[in-house]
Design a protein around this motif. Structure first.
Motif, PDB file in Angstrom:
ATOM      1  N   THR A  83     103.297  47.670 -27.323  1.00  0.00           N
ATOM      2  CA  THR A  83     104.714  48.018 -27.381  1.00  0.00           C
ATOM      3  C   THR A  83     105.583  46.768 -27.314  1.00  0.00           C
ATOM      4  O   THR A  83     106.518  46.601 -28.105  1.00  0.00           O
ATOM      5  N   ALA A  84     105.271  45.869 -26.386  1.00  0.00           N
ATOM      6  CA  ALA A  84     106.047  44.628 -26.251  1.00  0.00           C
ATOM      7  C   ALA A  84     105.904  43.753 -27.493  1.00  0.00           C
ATOM      8  O   ALA A  84     106.883  43.153 -27.955  1.00  0.00           O
ATOM      9  N   ALA A  85     104.697  43.676 -28.034  1.00  0.00           N
ATOM     10  CA  ALA A  85     104.479  42.844 -29.220  1.00  0.00           C
ATOM     11  C   ALA A  85     105.238  43.379 -30.433  1.00  0.00           C
ATOM     12  O   ALA A  85     105.886  42.609 -31.156  1.00  0.00           O
ATOM     13  N   VAL A  87     102.798  37.748 -30.473  1.00  0.00           N
ATOM     14  CA  VAL A  87     101.477  37.610 -29.854  1.00  0.00           C
ATOM     15  C   VAL A  87     101.598  37.086 -28.427  1.00  0.00           C
ATOM     16  O   VAL A  87     100.922  37.574 -27.511  1.00  0.00           O
ATOM     17  N   VAL A  88     102.481  36.122 -28.220  1.00  0.00           N
ATOM     18  CA  VAL A  88     102.687  35.578 -26.875  1.00  0.00           C
ATOM     19  C   VAL A  88     103.248  36.653 -25.949  1.00  0.00           C
ATOM     20  O   VAL A  88     102.773  36.815 -24.813  1.00  0.00           O
ATOM     21  N   VAL A 140     102.349  40.362 -21.446  1.00  0.00           N
ATOM     22  CA  VAL A 140     102.507  41.701 -20.861  1.00  0.00           C
ATOM     23  C   VAL A 140     101.145  42.298 -20.530  1.00  0.00           C
ATOM     24  O   VAL A 140     100.971  42.899 -19.466  1.00  0.00           O
ATOM     25  N   PHE A 141     100.157  42.119 -21.401  1.00  0.00           N
ATOM     26  CA  PHE A 141      98.820  42.658 -21.134  1.00  0.00           C
ATOM     27  C   PHE A 141      98.231  42.067 -19.856  1.00  0.00           C
ATOM     28  O   PHE A 141      97.742  42.796 -18.991  1.00  0.00           O
ATOM     29  N   VAL A 142      98.297  40.756 -19.723  1.00  0.00           N
ATOM     30  CA  VAL A 142      97.751  40.101 -18.525  1.00  0.00           C
ATOM     31  C   VAL A 142      98.484  40.569 -17.280  1.00  0.00           C
ATOM     32  O   VAL A 142      97.861  40.863 -16.248  1.00  0.00           O
ATOM     33  N   ALA A 143      99.799  40.670 -17.363  1.00  0.00           N
ATOM     34  CA  ALA A 143     100.578  41.088 -16.195  1.00  0.00           C
ATOM     35  C   ALA A 143     100.266  42.521 -15.778  1.00  0.00           C
ATOM     36  O   ALA A 143     100.056  42.801 -14.591  1.00  0.00           O
ATOM     37  N   VAL A 144     100.222  43.430 -16.736  1.00  0.00           N
ATOM     38  CA  VAL A 144      99.987  44.847 -16.408  1.00  0.00           C
ATOM     39  C   VAL A 144      98.572  45.062 -15.881  1.00  0.00           C
ATOM     40  O   VAL A 144      98.377  45.755 -14.878  1.00  0.00           O
TER      41      VAL A 144
END
Length: 61
Positions: free
Chosen positions: A21-23, A37-38, A43-47
């Motif tokens: 979603t963020a990407a 991509v960044v 967001v993936f690492v944080a969640v």
């Protein structure tokens, strides 16, 4: 399947959904694939990190 494995799988799935979603949001706003991509990776690492911290806390008792 073990309940802990199911919760871990759910945490990774939620992280992936949030990251995509963020990407896509960043891609729509800036038209830059690199920034998308960044943003998605961050967001993936944080969640996923937050989800596993919560799972570790809840299973500590």
């Amino acid at each position: 399947m073990n309940e802990r494995k199911v919760m871990a799988l759910f945490a990774v799935a939620v992280g992936m959904i949030c990251a995509l979603t963020a990407a896509f949001w960043r891609l729509a706003r800036t038209s830059s694939v690199d920034q998308a991509v960044v943003a998605g990776g961050t967001v993936f690492v944080a969640v996923v990190t937050l989800a596993f911290m919560v799972l570790a806390y809840l299973s500590a008792d």
